[in-house]
Motif scaffolding. Structure first.
Motif, mmCIF file in Angstrom:
data_model
loop_
_atom_site.group_PDB
_atom_site.id
_atom_site.type_symbol
_atom_site.label_atom_id
_atom_site.label_comp_id
_atom_site.label_asym_id
_atom_site.label_seq_id
_atom_site.Cartn_x
_atom_site.Cartn_y
_atom_site.Cartn_z
ATOM 1 N N PHE A 155 0.418 -1.137 0.134
ATOM 2 C CA PHE A 155 -0.224 -0.402 -0.781
ATOM 3 C C PHE A 155 0.987 1.568 0.412
ATOM 4 O O PHE A 155 0.481 2.068 -0.253
ATOM 5 C CB PHE A 155 -1.053 -0.446 1.133
ATOM 6 N N GLU A 158 4.896 6.305 -2.592
ATOM 7 C CA GLU A 158 5.306 7.091 -3.475
ATOM 8 C C GLU A 158 5.833 9.421 -2.985
ATOM 9 O O GLU A 158 5.189 9.052 -2.314
ATOM 10 C CB GLU A 158 5.358 7.594 -5.064
ATOM 11 N N LYS A 210 -6.156 -4.322 -1.835
ATOM 12 C CA LYS A 210 -5.541 -3.589 -2.686
ATOM 13 C C LYS A 210 -6.575 -2.594 -3.643
ATOM 14 O O LYS A 210 -6.510 -1.579 -3.633
ATOM 15 C CB LYS A 210 -4.278 -4.154 -2.944
ATOM 16 N N PHE A 255 -6.660 12.988 2.137
ATOM 17 C CA PHE A 255 -7.801 12.527 0.850
ATOM 18 C C PHE A 255 -9.118 13.420 0.220
ATOM 19 O O PHE A 255 -9.725 13.216 -0.991
ATOM 20 C CB PHE A 255 -7.872 10.897 -0.099
ATOM 21 N N LEU A 256 -9.028 14.457 0.491
ATOM 22 C CA LEU A 256 -10.595 15.112 0.474
ATOM 23 C C LEU A 256 -9.704 16.196 0.409
ATOM 24 O O LEU A 256 -10.993 17.600 0.312
ATOM 25 C CB LEU A 256 -10.684 15.323 1.997
ATOM 26 N N ARG A 257 -8.907 16.625 -0.389
ATOM 27 C CA ARG A 257 -8.358 17.588 -1.489
ATOM 28 C C ARG A 257 -9.075 17.968 -2.617
ATOM 29 O O ARG A 257 -7.755 17.817 -3.272
ATOM 30 C CB ARG A 257 -6.490 17.894 -1.115
ATOM 31 N N PHE A 262 -6.993 13.126 -9.639
ATOM 32 C CA PHE A 262 -5.775 12.503 -8.952
ATOM 33 C C PHE A 262 -5.050 11.482 -10.824
ATOM 34 O O PHE A 262 -5.681 11.846 -11.574
ATOM 35 C CB PHE A 262 -5.830 11.046 -8.863
ATOM 36 N N GLY A 263 -3.351 11.346 -9.970
ATOM 37 C CA GLY A 263 -2.839 11.536 -11.505
ATOM 38 C C GLY A 263 -1.646 10.133 -10.573
ATOM 39 O O GLY A 263 -2.193 9.333 -9.863
ATOM 40 N N CYS A 266 -1.396 4.700 -9.941
ATOM 41 C CA CYS A 266 -2.099 3.691 -9.473
ATOM 42 C C CYS A 266 -2.498 4.179 -9.620
ATOM 43 O O CYS A 266 -3.866 3.181 -10.322
ATOM 44 C CB CYS A 266 -1.003 3.697 -7.968
ATOM 45 N N PHE A 328 3.095 13.533 -11.303
ATOM 46 C CA PHE A 328 1.889 13.566 -10.298
ATOM 47 C C PHE A 328 1.439 13.754 -9.182
ATOM 48 O O PHE A 328 -0.407 14.318 -8.891
ATOM 49 C CB PHE A 328 1.159 12.494 -10.955
ATOM 50 N N LYS A 329 2.315 14.223 -7.974
ATOM 51 C CA LYS A 329 2.192 15.199 -6.710
ATOM 52 C C LYS A 329 3.609 15.064 -6.633
ATOM 53 O O LYS A 329 4.782 14.816 -7.341
ATOM 54 C CB LYS A 329 1.662 13.621 -6.048
ATOM 55 N N ARG A 418 -4.240 23.495 -6.748
ATOM 56 C CA ARG A 418 -3.983 22.422 -5.734
ATOM 57 C C ARG A 418 -3.995 22.862 -4.672
ATOM 58 O O ARG A 418 -4.672 22.661 -3.599
ATOM 59 C CB ARG A 418 -3.285 21.554 -5.675
HETATM 60 C C1 UDX Z 1 -1.474 5.942 -4.286
HETATM 61 C C2 UDX Z 1 -2.458 4.908 -2.892
HETATM 62 O O1 UDX Z 1 -2.324 5.599 -1.462
HETATM 63 C C3 UDX Z 1 -0.935 3.818 -1.980
HETATM 64 O O2 UDX Z 1 -1.931 3.325 -1.089
HETATM 65 C C4 UDX Z 1 -1.520 2.483 -3.620
HETATM 66 O O3 UDX Z 1 -0.725 1.462 -2.991
HETATM 67 C C5 UDX Z 1 -0.659 3.400 -4.912
HETATM 68 O O4 UDX Z 1 -1.121 4.506 -5.113
HETATM 69 P P1 UDX Z 1 0.825 6.864 -5.075
HETATM 70 O O5 UDX Z 1 -0.003 6.810 -6.115
HETATM 71 O O6 UDX Z 1 1.175 7.201 -4.655
HETATM 72 O O7 UDX Z 1 -0.255 5.808 -3.983
HETATM 73 O O8 UDX Z 1 -0.393 8.150 -4.810
HETATM 74 P P2 UDX Z 1 -1.249 9.154 -3.946
HETATM 75 O O9 UDX Z 1 -0.262 9.963 -2.504
HETATM 76 O O10 UDX Z 1 -2.215 8.482 -3.226
HETATM 77 O O11 UDX Z 1 -2.060 10.451 -4.073
HETATM 78 C C6 UDX Z 1 -2.709 10.001 -5.704
HETATM 79 C C7 UDX Z 1 -2.685 11.568 -6.663
HETATM 80 O O12 UDX Z 1 -4.167 12.094 -5.911
HETATM 81 C C8 UDX Z 1 -2.041 11.936 -6.664
HETATM 82 O O13 UDX Z 1 -1.999 13.561 -8.059
HETATM 83 C C9 UDX Z 1 -2.319 12.955 -5.644
HETATM 84 O O14 UDX Z 1 -2.395 14.838 -6.236
HETATM 85 C C10 UDX Z 1 -4.003 12.978 -5.543
HETATM 86 N N1 UDX Z 1 -4.180 13.765 -4.662
HETATM 87 C C11 UDX Z 1 -4.228 12.750 -3.528
HETATM 88 C C12 UDX Z 1 -5.707 14.175 -4.997
HETATM 89 O O15 UDX Z 1 -5.682 15.302 -5.819
HETATM 90 N N2 UDX Z 1 -6.658 14.602 -3.731
HETATM 91 C C13 UDX Z 1 -5.959 14.683 -2.511
HETATM 92 O O16 UDX Z 1 -7.369 14.881 -0.947
HETATM 93 C C14 UDX Z 1 -5.422 13.687 -2.252
#
Ligand code: UDX
Length: 439
Positions: A155, A158, A210, A255-257, A262-263, A266, A328-329, A418
């Protein structure tokens, strides 16, 4: 007790897992078919940006607890436990996951397994894969039924990969025997000792944990982004809305931003693979909402482009646009399915002169999007811009000073993709500040 183990696949997941297994005392052999990657790792170099990882790998290459090879024969000879950490990208032909690499690990490793061994899958796979691999493993291994499979999904995020591996929120063990369970408990003993909760279950449940975790996270992000759309239509402020929701413990603020969505390698491909698999199982109705989650997410990118165009008085032709962020983040150099680059590409296609800057992801961005123009610094990207877009919330961008910046741009207009900047401060400094879902 220390195990001799291999970690097959040395990408984000595998390299981190290998280093962390060495860190908790095991003797680890990292395996990859990519000779160049293995050479780099042997020299203690990590071919991607992950905070703390290079140091950890360097330390354990030096201590001798961590070695690397391209040979499956050597791997089978060395390890009693084999972790499979290869990727499962979206297939070229549709939504389903491409299992070529996952299958290849079993096909190449098993024929060399001549003594009891536990093969542990960590990749994100469609439910049902472990069952199929377990059968294949026993068919191919000279040691036959003495070789067992377990499923132990990963889980890690990155940017926090080391921390997530050493101090995970939970461990999930999909096992079929006491021996397999005992082995996993021993392997992870130091991690379990730190108090990580464990869920012991069957293969399909372990695989589904997962898939559903990622589906939930993606849904949460798209939920708040859908609220941003409604806020926009009604003149409400999604930032205040999200803040108010976050105080409800049942909802929570993570995860409420809201923002450009998301990109990464994963969430986007995992929700698509999950839908594809549910379809195969005749349960597609259960996941039709994920189509909407995906659609909301993709709409954020177009909507961000629209907002920037509005700020350019309706036309990008001849305009200079600064894009801050390519990864992507933040804290990652990963540009897979990056909203930032997607938006930059769309704007350029509409005739603007786009300049992209990212603190870490420039090389990857240049390789994947050679048609975009890149700046050597945020200041250079911003110079004479008609509009600035903040699309990856690196700390460097969050702490930009609106007063100084205003001197450098042609027009003080910013799209905060963002929700990372202080609206009042930027407006007070004379900027036209826009963010999706904010008045
Ligand atoms: C994700 C899962 O969190 C992880 O548990 C899984 O194993 C693999 O996929 P990751 O891809 O590293 O991890 O990134 P994560 O931090 O989850 O962010 C995913 C995307 O969501 C990013 O582009 C981030 O900018 C975006 N995001 C995240 C939002 O737009 N808003 C939020 O509130 C949180």
């Amino acid at each position: 007790m220390p195990y001799r183990m291999t970690v097959i696949g040395t990408g984000y997941l595998g390299a981190t897992h290998a280093a962390c297994m060495a860190e908790i005392g095991h003797e680890v052999l990292g395996v990859d078919v990519d000779e160049r990657k293995i050479e780099a790792l042997r020299a203690g170099r990590v071919p991607f940006h992950e905070p703390g990882l290079e140091e950890l790998i360097g330390r354990h290459v030096a201590s001798g607890r961590l070695r690397f090879t391209t040979s499956y024969e050597e791997a089978a000879e060395f390890g009693d436990v084999h972790f499979s950490c290869v990727g499962t990208p979206q297939s070229a032909r549709g939504y389903a996951a491409d299992l070529t690499y996952v299958d290849a690990v079993v096909e190449r490793l098993a024929p060399h397994l001549r003594r009891p061994a536990l093969v542990v899958g960590k990749s994100t796979v469609p439910v049902g894969t472990a069952e199929r691999l377990a059968t294949r493993l026993v068919e191919l291994a000279p040691a036959g039924e003495l070789v067992e499979l377990a499923w132990n999904p990963e889980f890690l995020r990155e940017g926090f990969a080391v921390q997530d591996t050493l101090r995970p929120d939970r461990l999930v063990f999909g096992v079929r025997s006491e021996v397999a369970l005992k082995t996993l408990e021993e392997v992870y003993a130091p991690v379990l000792g730190e108090g990580a909760p464990t869920v012991v279950t069957d293969f399909p449940t372990a695989e589904l944990v997962k898939a559903s975790a990622n589906a939930f996270l993606a849904t949460k992000i798209s939920f708040i982004n859908a609220m941003a759309e409604v806020c926009e239509a009604s003149g409400a402020d999604v930032a205040r809305l999200a803040e108010a929701l976050s105080y409800d413990e049942r909802i929570g603020g993570k995860f409420l931003r809201p923002g450009v969505g998301f990109g990464g390698g994963c969430l986007p491909k995992d929700i698509r693979a999950f839908m594809a698999r549910a379809g195969e199982l005749g349960a597609d109705q259960a996941l039709t909402f994920l189509r909407e989650v995906d659609a909301i997410n993709m709409r954020r990118r177009t909507r961000t482009v629209d907002l920037a165009r509005e700020l350019c008085d309706g036309d990008f032709l001849g305009r200079r646009v600064a894009v801050l962020g390519a990864a992507f983040k933040p804290d990652s150099d990963d540009i897979r399915d990056s909203p930032a680059l997607n938006v930059a590409g769309q704007i350029q296609l509409q005739g603007a002169d786009v300049r992209v800057y990212d603190p870490k992801a420039m090389d990857n961005a240049r390789r994947a999007y050679p048609g975009l123009r890149y700046a050597a610094s945020a200041a250079e990207a911003i110079a004479d811009a008609d509009v600035v877009l903040l699309l990856t919330e690196w700390e460097e961008f969050r702490s930009l000073d609106p007063e100084t910046l205003r001197e450098r741009v042609a027009q003080p207009r910013i799209v905060d993709g963002r929700g990372a900047l202080d609206l009042e401060r930027w407006r007070a400094a004379g900027w036209t500040y826009r963010a999706l879902g904010r008045p």
